[in-house]
Enzyme design. Sequence first.
Site, mmCIF file in Angstrom:
data_model
loop_
_atom_site.group_PDB
_atom_site.id
_atom_site.type_symbol
_atom_site.label_atom_id
_atom_site.label_comp_id
_atom_site.label_asym_id
_atom_site.label_seq_id
_atom_site.Cartn_x
_atom_site.Cartn_y
_atom_site.Cartn_z
ATOM 1 N N TRP A 156 119.290 106.167 -26.961
ATOM 2 C CA TRP A 156 118.211 105.735 -27.846
ATOM 3 C C TRP A 156 117.393 106.949 -28.280
ATOM 4 C CZ3 TRP A 156 112.866 105.711 -26.074
ATOM 5 C CH2 TRP A 156 111.968 105.407 -27.114
ATOM 6 N N GLU B 6 103.717 95.656 -38.771
ATOM 7 C CA GLU B 6 104.857 95.068 -38.050
ATOM 8 C C GLU B 6 104.289 94.183 -36.949
ATOM 9 O OE1 GLU B 6 108.404 97.532 -36.755
ATOM 10 O OE2 GLU B 6 107.461 97.206 -34.806
ATOM 11 N N ARG C 111 117.279 97.615 -25.991
ATOM 12 C CA ARG C 111 117.782 98.016 -27.301
ATOM 13 C C ARG C 111 119.025 97.200 -27.678
ATOM 14 N NH1 ARG C 111 113.490 99.342 -27.994
ATOM 15 N NH2 ARG C 111 112.573 101.348 -28.450
ATOM 16 N N ASN D 55 104.064 103.456 -35.060
ATOM 17 C CA ASN D 55 103.713 102.493 -34.017
ATOM 18 C C ASN D 55 102.272 102.559 -33.536
ATOM 19 O OD1 ASN D 55 106.118 101.209 -34.027
ATOM 20 N ND2 ASN D 55 106.912 102.147 -32.158
ATOM 21 N N HIS E 90 105.839 107.050 -25.565
ATOM 22 C CA HIS E 90 106.178 105.647 -25.863
ATOM 23 C C HIS E 90 105.666 104.791 -24.703
ATOM 24 C CE1 HIS E 90 108.541 102.234 -27.363
ATOM 25 N NE2 HIS E 90 108.907 102.929 -28.430
ATOM 26 N N ASP F 162 115.804 98.604 -41.469
ATOM 27 C CA ASP F 162 115.179 98.911 -40.183
ATOM 28 C C ASP F 162 116.044 99.901 -39.389
ATOM 29 O OD1 ASP F 162 113.231 98.536 -38.088
ATOM 30 O OD2 ASP F 162 114.747 97.340 -37.044
ATOM 31 N N SER G 221 104.898 108.336 -32.640
ATOM 32 C CA SER G 221 105.004 109.490 -33.566
ATOM 33 C C SER G 221 103.625 109.916 -34.065
ATOM 34 C CB SER G 221 105.904 109.133 -34.747
ATOM 35 O OG SER G 221 105.366 108.050 -35.491
HETATM 36 O O1 SFD Z 1 111.083 101.834 -32.913
HETATM 37 C C1 SFD Z 1 112.578 122.679 -28.143
HETATM 38 N N1 SFD Z 1 109.553 106.718 -31.724
HETATM 39 C C2 SFD Z 1 108.756 105.904 -32.513
HETATM 40 N N2 SFD Z 1 107.495 106.219 -32.916
HETATM 41 C C3 SFD Z 1 106.871 105.523 -33.917
HETATM 42 O O2 SFD Z 1 105.727 105.833 -34.284
HETATM 43 N N3 SFD Z 1 107.519 104.489 -34.539
HETATM 44 C C4 SFD Z 1 108.789 104.071 -34.177
HETATM 45 O O3 SFD Z 1 109.387 103.217 -34.827
HETATM 46 C C5 SFD Z 1 109.346 104.673 -33.009
HETATM 47 N N4 SFD Z 1 110.613 104.286 -32.482
HETATM 48 C C6 SFD Z 1 111.503 105.327 -32.240
HETATM 49 C C7 SFD Z 1 110.970 106.558 -31.770
HETATM 50 C C8 SFD Z 1 111.883 107.580 -31.438
HETATM 51 C C9 SFD Z 1 113.257 107.367 -31.622
HETATM 52 C C10 SFD Z 1 114.219 108.459 -31.241
HETATM 53 C C11 SFD Z 1 113.745 106.151 -32.157
HETATM 54 C C12 SFD Z 1 112.866 105.131 -32.465
HETATM 55 C C13 SFD Z 1 115.196 105.936 -32.384
HETATM 56 C C14 SFD Z 1 108.897 107.703 -30.847
HETATM 57 C C15 SFD Z 1 108.458 109.015 -31.523
HETATM 58 O O4 SFD Z 1 109.487 109.553 -32.258
HETATM 59 C C16 SFD Z 1 107.970 109.990 -30.449
HETATM 60 O O5 SFD Z 1 106.913 109.353 -29.762
HETATM 61 C C17 SFD Z 1 107.479 111.348 -30.972
HETATM 62 O O6 SFD Z 1 108.429 111.941 -31.813
HETATM 63 C C18 SFD Z 1 107.148 112.311 -29.830
HETATM 64 O O7 SFD Z 1 106.728 113.542 -30.349
HETATM 65 P P1 SFD Z 1 106.976 114.945 -29.551
HETATM 66 O O8 SFD Z 1 106.498 116.042 -30.436
HETATM 67 O O9 SFD Z 1 106.465 114.842 -28.192
HETATM 68 O O10 SFD Z 1 108.589 115.027 -29.423
HETATM 69 P P2 SFD Z 1 109.672 115.280 -30.599
HETATM 70 O O11 SFD Z 1 109.179 114.762 -31.909
HETATM 71 O O12 SFD Z 1 110.966 114.733 -30.101
HETATM 72 O O13 SFD Z 1 109.787 116.896 -30.709
HETATM 73 C C19 SFD Z 1 110.329 117.696 -29.693
HETATM 74 C C20 SFD Z 1 110.551 119.086 -30.281
HETATM 75 O O14 SFD Z 1 110.840 120.035 -29.271
HETATM 76 C C21 SFD Z 1 111.950 120.825 -29.658
HETATM 77 N N5 SFD Z 1 112.533 121.359 -28.425
HETATM 78 N N6 SFD Z 1 112.198 123.734 -28.872
HETATM 79 C C22 SFD Z 1 112.381 124.955 -28.329
HETATM 80 N N7 SFD Z 1 112.938 125.158 -27.090
HETATM 81 C C23 SFD Z 1 113.345 124.096 -26.335
HETATM 82 N N8 SFD Z 1 113.877 124.300 -25.105
HETATM 83 C C24 SFD Z 1 113.165 122.783 -26.867
HETATM 84 N N9 SFD Z 1 113.453 121.526 -26.412
HETATM 85 C C25 SFD Z 1 113.056 120.674 -27.368
HETATM 86 C C26 SFD Z 1 112.804 119.855 -30.470
HETATM 87 O O15 SFD Z 1 113.751 120.518 -31.295
HETATM 88 C C27 SFD Z 1 111.722 119.164 -31.272
HETATM 89 O O16 SFD Z 1 111.337 119.957 -32.370
HETATM 90 S S1 SFD Z 1 110.826 102.756 -31.812
HETATM 91 O O17 SFD Z 1 111.928 102.787 -30.899
HETATM 92 O O18 SFD Z 1 109.602 102.413 -31.134
HETATM 93 P P1 AMP Z 2 110.364 99.077 -29.895
HETATM 94 O O1 AMP Z 2 111.180 98.914 -31.121
HETATM 95 O O2 AMP Z 2 110.830 98.237 -28.755
HETATM 96 O O3 AMP Z 2 110.116 100.507 -29.536
HETATM 97 O O4 AMP Z 2 108.928 98.479 -30.269
HETATM 98 C C1 AMP Z 2 108.114 98.995 -31.272
HETATM 99 C C2 AMP Z 2 106.700 98.617 -30.949
HETATM 100 O O5 AMP Z 2 106.582 97.210 -30.787
HETATM 101 C C3 AMP Z 2 106.163 99.204 -29.658
HETATM 102 O O6 AMP Z 2 104.798 99.415 -29.847
HETATM 103 C C4 AMP Z 2 106.432 98.124 -28.641
HETATM 104 O O7 AMP Z 2 105.580 98.215 -27.526
HETATM 105 C C5 AMP Z 2 106.172 96.865 -29.464
HETATM 106 N N1 AMP Z 2 106.972 95.699 -29.043
HETATM 107 C C6 AMP Z 2 108.316 95.587 -29.018
HETATM 108 N N2 AMP Z 2 108.703 94.364 -28.602
HETATM 109 C C7 AMP Z 2 107.565 93.680 -28.364
HETATM 110 C C8 AMP Z 2 107.280 92.371 -27.897
HETATM 111 N N3 AMP Z 2 108.249 91.504 -27.596
HETATM 112 N N4 AMP Z 2 105.985 92.020 -27.759
HETATM 113 C C9 AMP Z 2 104.992 92.880 -28.048
HETATM 114 N N5 AMP Z 2 105.195 94.133 -28.485
HETATM 115 C C10 AMP Z 2 106.456 94.538 -28.643
#
Ligand code: SFD
Ligand code: AMP
Length: 628
Positions: A216, A126, A247, A62, A387, A350, A438
């Site tokens: 989520w 995207e 969602r 993203n 996010h 997706d 990510s």
């Molecule tokens: O579509 C301990 N995210 C998305 N990012 C993208 O780039 N594209 C996407 O498509 C994304 N989408 C999305 C995303 C996440 C999820 C769940 C879905 C869809 C379904 C967001 C990213 O994943 C997110 O921003 C990053 O992963 C954040 O990174 P970070 O490192 O802050 O968190 P992490 O990866 O979750 O890792 C956490 C770690 O900590 C560990 N942990 N370890 C030891 N002791 C403890 N007490 C601990 N507690 C946690 C975990 O095991 C893990 O290793 S979409 O929706 O936008």
């Molecule tokens: P999401 O699947 O909602 O996590 O969205 C993935 C990425 O697209 C994130 O960067 C969001 O901010 C962006 N996004 C989702 N929906 C929209 C929308 N309707 N308009 C603009 N950006 C969006």
Amino acid sequence: MANFETITVKTDLLIVGGGMAACGAAVEAAYWAKKNNLKVTLVDKAAMDRSGAVAMGLSAINQYVGLKDGDNTLTDYVQYVRNDLMGVTREDVVANIARHVDGSVHLFEKWGLPIWIDADGKYVHEGRWQLMINGESYKVIVAEAAKNAMGIDNIYERVFITAPLMDGDRVAGAVGFSVREEKFYVFLAKAVMVAMGGAVHVFKPRSAGEGLGRAWYPPWNSGSSAYFTLKAGAEMTCQEVRFIPVRFKDAYGPVGAWFLLFKSRATNGIGENYMQTRADELQKWVPYGKVKPVPANLRNWLMMLDVMEGKGPIFMRTEEAIGNLAEQYKDDPKAYKKKMKELESEAWEDFLDMTISQALLWAATNVAPEEKSSEIAAAEPYFIGSHSGASGAWVSGPEDLQNDKTKADYFWGYPNMTTVNGLFAAGDASGASSHKFSSGSHAEGRIGAKAAIKFILDNNTEPNVDQAVIDGIKKEILAPLDRFAEFSKNSTDPDINPEYIRPKMFMFRLQKIMDEYAGGVTAQFMTSKAMLEKGMSLLDFLKEDSEKLAAEDLHELMRAWENVHRMWQAEAHVRTILFREETRWPGYYYRSDFPSMKNDWKVFANCKWNVATGDWEMIKRPIHQIFA
Ligand code: SFD
Ligand code: AMP
């Protein structure tokens, strides 16, 4: 009494967490540590290959700015984030990540992540900032590179980090326990990078009964980052800025690909598009109401207004979007059939790449997305600094992006260091720098780790922690096991016992308080001073009872501490919403007693827990504009 073997590990840099930020930190730290003969150790509660938010994979990256290709400038990205967060953002931290993120994406590709490429050899976008990937194995690929860089002997998996260790005002390491063996771990370190993700299940989820636990964001991200930094005495920021993602209903499939790639509309129960019928409402939230894209929380808000007026359900018009995209092939039946198959498979992929349960729900409910719309809904609140939320620790920015006005407020020596010496944060753990996702989390981990190694070289002294303090913490951490062993036979049902509370029941209680009083789903995301004060008094009772948590085994001991961590995240949240006397993000939460945005609240609302007194301090910090 539970008396586990104590394992002491001495290291220079300790990385806690094994997700995207931690993997970025690992790669970078290993490089600089080798040059300087330092040791780096990483601890993850799970197995790095599939731990954290990216466990199931993702279908898009993203954050990709495309700086070298000249697609966008740093200013473009900062403006996007500033607007989406209604003006509340640390521009120095956002820009620092944005100028390094493309490097992380190129590394992912080099390590083997398939990024979609078009006929001209260019990345398939995207949306403006997002790249499409075949991301089922995203985390495995990123973890492999981190493991290779670190060396397997320096990685501890399935060790739950419970609390920080302090040496005066400097962090000195962390303690935790194995979730598989009776071992208590003491990690002594000269600097610590916190990357334990965000917090899920602080609020009651929409899922119930047979779907219970489905969310989520991953349920195993339980607020450990917030707890760790708070308990170390670090200043926190944006604790009120939860994220409410819209969602696909019940299985939480993301909507980004539908809105951006498939150019879908969402319509209400009577076929209206709330983005059009409610466009006037946006005027109330100017200047942010008139920016493009409409900020995520305002998109939510327009939809919520429909739902509150009884105009639900809200549908993602998948059939219409697929139909529109295939329309131009209509005259050629063969080409049309091929295009429809391609769109259909992209639609399923997706979800299969990142939210498999949504594909399962589609299959179970006979949904063919090319034929039938699917319901979407606003999910429960999450704490996620990476996010479209912003909660996390208040960190130093980089020196070169400061100006005369910002330097005193935003820079204290080492990028991504919190206000505690030697304690760094990245990804969900660092605040006010949303939209890193990510890729940006990985880049931020790299930035922070490089700075942490520099901190160690500048402050290369052994940490000093009193053995009596460690003994006391060990006793406290293992106490839930003793409690269960002592009292579980006092009642016929071990779940119901006057002497203790089990983690699951404790979590339900926390979620109910937050849901009803702090603006969860049940309260239509609405709250007020009176509601928050009542919620806070119930949280106080919960805190008292946290000393009565009981655990039957190691797994439940982890559950017990996860919920203590969630409870601290909850308290920081309630206190900060109470502090900010305005509504700034109506689609995230709405203060019924302060229903509009106010200029004098265009500040960061920070908080800090005082380690010595146990008191909370609320602090306003200025927002400086650095970019145009
Ligand atoms: O579509 C301990 N995210 C998305 N990012 C993208 O780039 N594209 C996407 O498509 C994304 N989408 C999305 C995303 C996440 C999820 C769940 C879905 C869809 C379904 C967001 C990213 O994943 C997110 O921003 C990053 O992963 C954040 O990174 P970070 O490192 O802050 O968190 P992490 O990866 O979750 O890792 C956490 C770690 O900590 C560990 N942990 N370890 C030891 N002791 C403890 N007490 C601990 N507690 C946690 C975990 O095991 C893990 O290793 S979409 O929706 O936008
Ligand atoms: P999401 O699947 O909602 O996590 O969205 C993935 C990425 O697209 C994130 O960067 C969001 O901010 C962006 N996004 C989702 N929906 C929209 C929308 N309707 N308009 C603009 N950006 C969006």
